[in-house]
Scaffold this motif. Structure first.
Motif, PDB file in Angstrom:
ATOM      1  N   ALA A  88     185.314 -11.717 115.186  1.00 58.53           N
ATOM      2  CA  ALA A  88     184.838 -11.219 116.406  1.00 58.53           C
ATOM      3  C   ALA A  88     184.234  -9.849 116.217  1.00 58.53           C
ATOM      4  CB  ALA A  88     186.019 -11.249 117.432  1.00 58.53           C
ATOM      5  N   VAL A  89     184.660  -9.246 115.251  1.00 57.32           N
ATOM      6  CA  VAL A  89     184.520  -7.462 115.121  1.00 57.32           C
ATOM      7  C   VAL A  89     183.264  -7.614 114.492  1.00 57.32           C
ATOM      8  CG1 VAL A  89     184.892  -5.505 113.804  1.00 57.32           C
ATOM      9  CG2 VAL A  89     186.688  -6.553 115.157  1.00 57.32           C
ATOM     10  N   ARG A  90     182.971  -8.552 113.632  1.00 54.19           N
ATOM     11  CA  ARG A  90     181.500  -8.733 112.698  1.00 54.19           C
ATOM     12  C   ARG A  90     180.379  -9.040 113.766  1.00 54.19           C
ATOM     13  NH1 ARG A  90     178.468 -12.334 110.908  1.00 54.19           N
ATOM     14  NH2 ARG A  90     179.722 -14.179 111.525  1.00 54.19           N
ATOM     15  N   LEU A  91     180.991 -10.002 114.715  1.00 52.89           N
ATOM     16  CA  LEU A  91     179.955 -10.650 115.527  1.00 52.89           C
ATOM     17  C   LEU A  91     179.301  -9.215 116.652  1.00 52.89           C
ATOM     18  CD1 LEU A  91     181.165 -14.192 116.181  1.00 52.89           C
ATOM     19  CD2 LEU A  91     179.031 -13.489 114.988  1.00 52.89           C
ATOM     20  N   LEU A  92     180.364  -8.644 117.057  1.00 55.70           N
ATOM     21  CA  LEU A  92     180.175  -7.578 117.915  1.00 55.70           C
ATOM     22  C   LEU A  92     179.580  -6.687 117.278  1.00 55.70           C
ATOM     23  CD1 LEU A  92     183.741  -7.057 119.815  1.00 55.70           C
ATOM     24  CD2 LEU A  92     181.519  -7.723 120.640  1.00 55.70           C
ATOM     25  N   GLU A  93     179.892  -6.090 116.147  1.00 53.49           N
ATOM     26  CA  GLU A  93     179.003  -5.043 115.244  1.00 53.49           C
ATOM     27  C   GLU A  93     177.600  -5.390 114.915  1.00 53.49           C
ATOM     28  OE1 GLU A  93     181.676  -4.328 111.971  1.00 53.49           O
ATOM     29  OE2 GLU A  93     182.855  -2.603 113.120  1.00 53.49           O
ATOM     30  N   GLU A  94     177.418  -6.721 114.860  1.00 50.96           N
ATOM     31  CA  GLU A  94     175.836  -7.435 114.555  1.00 50.96           C
ATOM     32  C   GLU A  94     175.032  -6.831 115.928  1.00 50.96           C
ATOM     33  OE1 GLU A  94     175.990 -11.572 113.495  1.00 50.96           O
ATOM     34  OE2 GLU A  94     176.730 -10.833 111.544  1.00 50.96           O
ATOM     35  N   LYS A  95     175.733  -7.027 116.834  1.00 47.52           N
ATOM     36  CA  LYS A  95     175.170  -6.899 118.261  1.00 47.52           C
ATOM     37  C   LYS A  95     175.163  -5.348 118.757  1.00 47.52           C
ATOM     38  CE  LYS A  95     175.762 -11.610 119.493  1.00 47.52           C
ATOM     39  NZ  LYS A  95     176.361 -12.364 120.761  1.00 47.52           N
ATOM     40  N   GLY A  96     175.412  -4.361 117.636  1.00 46.73           N
ATOM     41  CA  GLY A  96     175.458  -3.111 117.809  1.00 46.73           C
ATOM     42  C   GLY A  96     176.740  -2.330 118.715  1.00 46.73           C
ATOM     43  N   VAL A  97     177.715  -3.223 118.900  1.00 44.09           N
ATOM     44  CA  VAL A  97     178.958  -2.696 119.445  1.00 44.09           C
ATOM     45  C   VAL A  97     179.754  -1.932 118.557  1.00 44.09           C
ATOM     46  CG1 VAL A  97     180.990  -3.173 120.839  1.00 44.09           C
ATOM     47  CG2 VAL A  97     178.670  -4.681 121.269  1.00 44.09           C
ATOM     48  N   THR A  98     180.181  -0.676 118.827  1.00 44.83           N
ATOM     49  CA  THR A  98     181.425   0.058 118.038  1.00 44.83           C
ATOM     50  C   THR A  98     182.453  -0.712 118.566  1.00 44.83           C
ATOM     51  OG1 THR A  98     179.844   2.069 118.245  1.00 44.83           O
ATOM     52  CG2 THR A  98     181.989   2.254 117.724  1.00 44.83           C
ATOM     53  N   VAL A  99     183.446  -0.826 117.392  1.00 46.56           N
ATOM     54  CA  VAL A  99     184.725  -1.289 117.429  1.00 46.56           C
ATOM     55  C   VAL A  99     185.523  -0.587 116.527  1.00 46.56           C
ATOM     56  CG1 VAL A  99     186.081  -3.330 116.976  1.00 46.56           C
ATOM     57  CG2 VAL A  99     183.635  -3.528 117.475  1.00 46.56           C
ATOM     58  N   GLU A 100     186.765  -0.177 117.345  1.00 44.88           N
ATOM     59  CA  GLU A 100     187.973   0.628 116.548  1.00 44.88           C
ATOM     60  C   GLU A 100     188.403  -0.190 115.432  1.00 44.88           C
ATOM     61  OE1 GLU A 100     190.978   1.620 119.226  1.00 44.88           O
ATOM     62  OE2 GLU A 100     189.647   2.907 120.356  1.00 44.88           O
ATOM     63  N   ALA A 101     188.965   0.583 114.529  1.00 46.05           N
ATOM     64  CA  ALA A 101     189.620  -0.023 113.398  1.00 46.05           C
ATOM     65  C   ALA A 101     190.725  -1.155 113.868  1.00 46.05           C
ATOM     66  CB  ALA A 101     190.523   0.933 112.555  1.00 46.05           C
ATOM     67  N   VAL A 102     190.736  -2.236 112.899  1.00 45.21           N
ATOM     68  CA  VAL A 102     191.825  -3.372 113.542  1.00 45.21           C
ATOM     69  C   VAL A 102     193.264  -2.625 113.160  1.00 45.21           C
ATOM     70  CG1 VAL A 102     192.548  -5.609 112.631  1.00 45.21           C
ATOM     71  CG2 VAL A 102     189.982  -4.879 113.071  1.00 45.21           C
ATOM     72  N   ARG A 103     194.128  -3.204 114.036  1.00 45.60           N
ATOM     73  CA  ARG A 103     195.533  -2.593 113.832  1.00 45.60           C
ATOM     74  C   ARG A 103     196.326  -4.004 113.781  1.00 45.60           C
ATOM     75  NH1 ARG A 103     196.074   1.638 118.797  1.00 45.60           N
ATOM     76  NH2 ARG A 103     193.930   1.187 119.287  1.00 45.60           N
ATOM     77  N   VAL A 104     197.816  -3.619 113.711  1.00 49.30           N
ATOM     78  CA  VAL A 104     198.480  -4.870 113.535  1.00 49.30           C
ATOM     79  C   VAL A 104     199.678  -4.435 114.446  1.00 49.30           C
ATOM     80  CG1 VAL A 104     200.155  -6.245 112.570  1.00 49.30           C
ATOM     81  CG2 VAL A 104     198.041  -5.388 111.399  1.00 49.30           C
ATOM     82  N   ASP A 105     200.209  -5.386 115.655  1.00 50.03           N
ATOM     83  CA  ASP A 105     200.992  -5.392 116.534  1.00 50.03           C
ATOM     84  C   ASP A 105     202.416  -5.301 115.955  1.00 50.03           C
ATOM     85  OD1 ASP A 105     203.199  -5.707 118.503  1.00 50.03           O
ATOM     86  OD2 ASP A 105     201.398  -6.467 119.822  1.00 50.03           O
ATOM     87  N   GLU A 106     203.098  -4.081 115.957  1.00 51.75           N
ATOM     88  CA  GLU A 106     204.446  -3.977 115.329  1.00 51.75           C
ATOM     89  C   GLU A 106     205.606  -5.056 115.724  1.00 51.75           C
ATOM     90  OE1 GLU A 106     205.992  -0.312 116.384  1.00 51.75           O
ATOM     91  OE2 GLU A 106     204.311   0.848 115.207  1.00 51.75           O
TER      92      GLU A 106
END
Length: 128
Positions: A88-106
């Motif tokens: 999903a991040v890859r697809l958003l970034e392909e469309k020019g959307v800035t996405v924060e770094a992926v985190r993991v829910d503790e």
């Protein structure tokens, strides 16, 4: 009371055409209905996710700005479940959307990240 699920979330856009393009073109939400409400000089766009949850996108002339980001009192963010956060991040970034770094829910071990809509509304992707 027996709440079953979330029916919809409502969003007021500062630039209706830009937000409509984002929610339909970038996020791929399905248009259910679009109505111009003459008495309010306002558009209302009903959008649907695959599970039936809806987003109502409104236009109003000169809406007040959000007080702060993201800790203003009220709704903090909208979260969408996705099968694969990285994809999903890859697809958003392909469309020019800035996405924060992926985190993991503790607590759950699930991956998640944040990005923003055209008005800066925080949106979250949370892995199923």
């Amino acid at each position: 009371m027996n709440l079953l699920r979330l029916h919809h979330a409502a969003i007021i856009a500062s630039d209706y055409p830009r937000s409509k393009a984002f929610y339909t073109g970038v996020l791929g939400l399905k248009i259910i209905a679009e109505r111009y409400r003459e008495a309010r000089d306002s558009w209302k766009l009903d959008l649907e996710l695959p599970d039936g949850t809806q987003i109502e996108l409104f236009s109003f002339s000169d809406p007040p700005a959000r007080p702060s980001y993201p800790e203003a009192c009220g709704l903090r963010h909208l979260a969408f479940t996705v099968a694969d956060v990285a994809e999903a991040v890859r697809l958003l970034e392909e469309k020019g959307v800035t996405v924060e770094a992926v985190r993991v829910d503790e607590l759950t071990g699930k991956r998640f990240t944040f990005f923003a809509d055209p008005d800066g509304l925080p949106l979250e992707l949370y892995e199923a």
